[in-house]
Structure formats: C-alpha cells, structure tokens
Design an enzyme around this catalytic site. Structure first.
Site, mmCIF file in Angstrom:
data_model
loop_
_atom_site.group_PDB
_atom_site.id
_atom_site.type_symbol
_atom_site.label_atom_id
_atom_site.label_comp_id
_atom_site.label_asym_id
_atom_site.label_seq_id
_atom_site.Cartn_x
_atom_site.Cartn_y
_atom_site.Cartn_z
ATOM 1 N N HIS A 35 -4.218 36.964 35.636
ATOM 2 C CA HIS A 35 -4.869 36.998 36.953
ATOM 3 C C HIS A 35 -5.748 38.247 36.907
ATOM 4 O O HIS A 35 -5.269 39.365 37.073
ATOM 5 C CB HIS A 35 -3.819 37.107 38.066
ATOM 6 C CG HIS A 35 -4.413 37.207 39.437
ATOM 7 N ND1 HIS A 35 -4.354 36.169 40.349
ATOM 8 C CD2 HIS A 35 -5.086 38.202 40.059
ATOM 9 C CE1 HIS A 35 -4.967 36.531 41.468
ATOM 10 N NE2 HIS A 35 -5.414 37.771 41.309
ATOM 11 N N HIS A 72 -8.299 31.166 36.911
ATOM 12 C CA HIS A 72 -8.994 30.945 38.187
ATOM 13 C C HIS A 72 -10.051 32.027 38.501
ATOM 14 O O HIS A 72 -9.975 32.722 39.513
ATOM 15 C CB HIS A 72 -7.997 30.810 39.343
ATOM 16 C CG HIS A 72 -6.847 31.784 39.323
ATOM 17 N ND1 HIS A 72 -7.008 33.143 39.418
ATOM 18 C CD2 HIS A 72 -5.515 31.563 39.224
ATOM 19 C CE1 HIS A 72 -5.829 33.726 39.378
ATOM 20 N NE2 HIS A 72 -4.911 32.794 39.264
ATOM 21 N N LEU A 118 -5.943 34.034 46.419
ATOM 22 C CA LEU A 118 -6.272 35.142 45.525
ATOM 23 C C LEU A 118 -6.457 34.578 44.123
ATOM 24 O O LEU A 118 -5.566 33.868 43.633
ATOM 25 C CB LEU A 118 -5.155 36.205 45.538
ATOM 26 C CG LEU A 118 -5.030 36.989 46.843
ATOM 27 C CD1 LEU A 118 -3.786 37.877 46.812
ATOM 28 C CD2 LEU A 118 -6.274 37.838 47.098
ATOM 29 N N ASP A 146 -4.423 26.078 40.137
ATOM 30 C CA ASP A 146 -3.812 27.178 40.896
ATOM 31 C C ASP A 146 -3.283 26.674 42.240
ATOM 32 O O ASP A 146 -3.353 27.363 43.254
ATOM 33 C CB ASP A 146 -4.807 28.322 41.100
ATOM 34 C CG ASP A 146 -4.109 29.615 41.530
ATOM 35 O OD1 ASP A 146 -2.978 29.855 41.093
ATOM 36 O OD2 ASP A 146 -4.699 30.379 42.318
ATOM 37 N N HIS A 150 2.431 26.599 49.795
ATOM 38 C CA HIS A 150 3.151 27.440 50.752
ATOM 39 C C HIS A 150 3.388 26.667 52.045
ATOM 40 O O HIS A 150 2.562 25.846 52.460
ATOM 41 C CB HIS A 150 2.345 28.707 51.057
ATOM 42 C CG HIS A 150 2.161 29.602 49.873
ATOM 43 N ND1 HIS A 150 3.215 30.227 49.245
ATOM 44 C CD2 HIS A 150 1.048 29.982 49.195
ATOM 45 C CE1 HIS A 150 2.762 30.953 48.242
ATOM 46 N NE2 HIS A 150 1.457 30.812 48.179
ATOM 47 N N ALA A 162 -1.078 34.150 50.416
ATOM 48 C CA ALA A 162 -2.267 33.667 49.714
ATOM 49 C C ALA A 162 -1.935 32.437 48.891
ATOM 50 O O ALA A 162 -0.898 32.365 48.232
ATOM 51 C CB ALA A 162 -2.815 34.760 48.812
#
Length: 249
Positions: A35, A72, A118, A146, A150, A162
């Site tokens: 990341h 990503h 993010l 990604d 949630h 995020a």
C-alpha cells in the site's frame, strides 16, 4: 505501512527494518505487495511522497529478483513511475472505483462516506491517467479490486472507516471503462486475467473457467445483507450498470 490504511496499525514503521525479510522474499520468489502511501503530509500527496521517500530506496537496496506490486495506485505520479521509471520487477494494480470516480464524488454536495477509501480518490487528472494506463495494453498494470465490505453502519458514522465494496460488480465496472475507451476486445482480458497472473508467475486461468459478460443493464441493490441484521452498501447502490456476468464455465 503502519497506519496507512484500515487495520494496518501493526504494519511496517520503517521499510529498512524488514530488509532481511525482503531479501528472503526475493530468494524464495515471494511477492511484496505494498500500500504505497506514507502517513505524513497532505493526504492527497502521500502516494507521490512514498515513491520518493520509500520505494526508490527499496529498489536501490533490494535485488531485482524481488517482485513488487504497488497495490491500488491512485495518482498520475504512480502511473508515470511504473510506466517510465520502474524496473520490470515492479507492477501496479488499479481499482475500478479509482478509474470511475474522482474526489468530487466524495466531497461535493456533502460528504459521501461510501466513496471514502484509502488511497483516497484523487483529482480528475489522476483518474484520467489511471484510465489511460489500465486500458493501454501495458502488462505493467492489472486488476486489483481492493473490495472492502465494511458494515453500512460503520461507514455512515462520525469517524467512518475507509473502504469501498465493489465485489458485487467489479468486473462489470471495469468492462464499462474499457468499452468507453474503445479497447474492450483488445485489452480487457489481459488486464483482468493475464497481466497479474504473469507477474506472479501463475498459470492463466488454471481452472479453465471463463466469465461471459453481456451488455445487459441491471440495477445494483441499495444494500446487501452482511451478518446478523447488518448490511454493506455497494458501489453504485441503487444505480444501473450496463454490463453483467451471465455465465461462469
């Protein structure tokens, strides 16, 4: 990096601390997936800062046998780096939401928590650069959803987490992008199924399965159930998407 994204509190605080592990990864052929953001500075500039402050040092200090994925990516700077500067052992994944939306989707007309992810959505200049890279046919870029399911209740909060849930229609969203660029038949399959597998040294479609997509509009549900009395709100909730998967064989 520690604190750079959801559930990363026990992540890496200094890349040099794990150099021995990276060297071992290079020896055994294990992928280093990053990341690629720092945790200081303007949130819209953290990815370019990571390239300069962290990644370039890793590339200088590690053997070229260490395969790396910048996961990503979200900026023109990352596109330019991977395309023009990075050695062949560095590739990048791109999400469908970073290809479709810029930061206006998150911030204009009120805060839209289901667009908060993010790396955060960036400018239109960045989005255009990502689209051009993804649809260029370059083997340096490939699909990386990604997808982050949630709970709706945790996204719609004073301090929402995020992540964007895209698993319900990620392939279909990518298809829309490639169709709009006029390269659906030329480059879509490689971006989705070949470029990433080849970087990982894996066989393409090892199970022999194929997805069949059709231009057939459908409406995305406003929510999907997730656990007991909980839901997840998908990308494009309540909207119509042009492509759908009609067969898996």
């Amino acid at each position: 990096p520690s604190g750079a994204t959801t559930n990363s509190h026990f992540g890496v605080t200094n890349a040099k601390h794990i150099y021995p592990a990276m060297r071992t990864m290079a020896e055994v052929g294990m992928m280093l997936c990053i990341h690629s953001e720092v945790t200081h500075g303007d949130i819209f500039e953290r990815e370019p800062i990571f390239l300069e402050e962290v990644l370039k040092s890793i590339l200088a200090d590690m053997p070229s046998t260490l395969k790396i994925v910048l996961e990503h990516i979200s900026t023109k700077e990352s596109v330019d780096f991977v395309m023009n500067e990075a050695p062949d052992n560095v590739k990048a994944s791109i999400t469908c939401h970073h290809l479709i939306y810029n930061r206006n989707a998150l911030l204009v007309g009120g805060i839209k928590p289901h667009f908060y992810c993010l790396p955060i959505l960036k400018s239109e200049k960045d989005r255009i650069a990502l689209v051009k890279a993804a649809t260029s046919g370059s083997p340096k870029f490939f699909l990386g959803s990604d997808s982050a399911p949630h709970y709706t209740q945790l996204k719609e909060a004073a301090c929402g987490c995020a992540g964007v849930y895209t698993a319900h229609a990620a392939v279909e969203y990518y298809a829309e992008v490639f169709e709009k660029m006029g390269v659906l038949e030329e480059h879509f399959e490689a971006f989705c199924s070949k470029n990433g597998a080849e970087h990982y040294g894996l066989p393409v479609a090892p199970t022999g399965k194929k997805l069949t997509l059709m231009k057939k509009p459908w409406t995305i549900p406003k929510t999907y159930p997730l656990g007991n009395d909980m839901t997840v709100t998908p990308l494009g909730a309540g909207e119509t998407i042009d492509w759908c998967i009609v067969k898996v064989e």
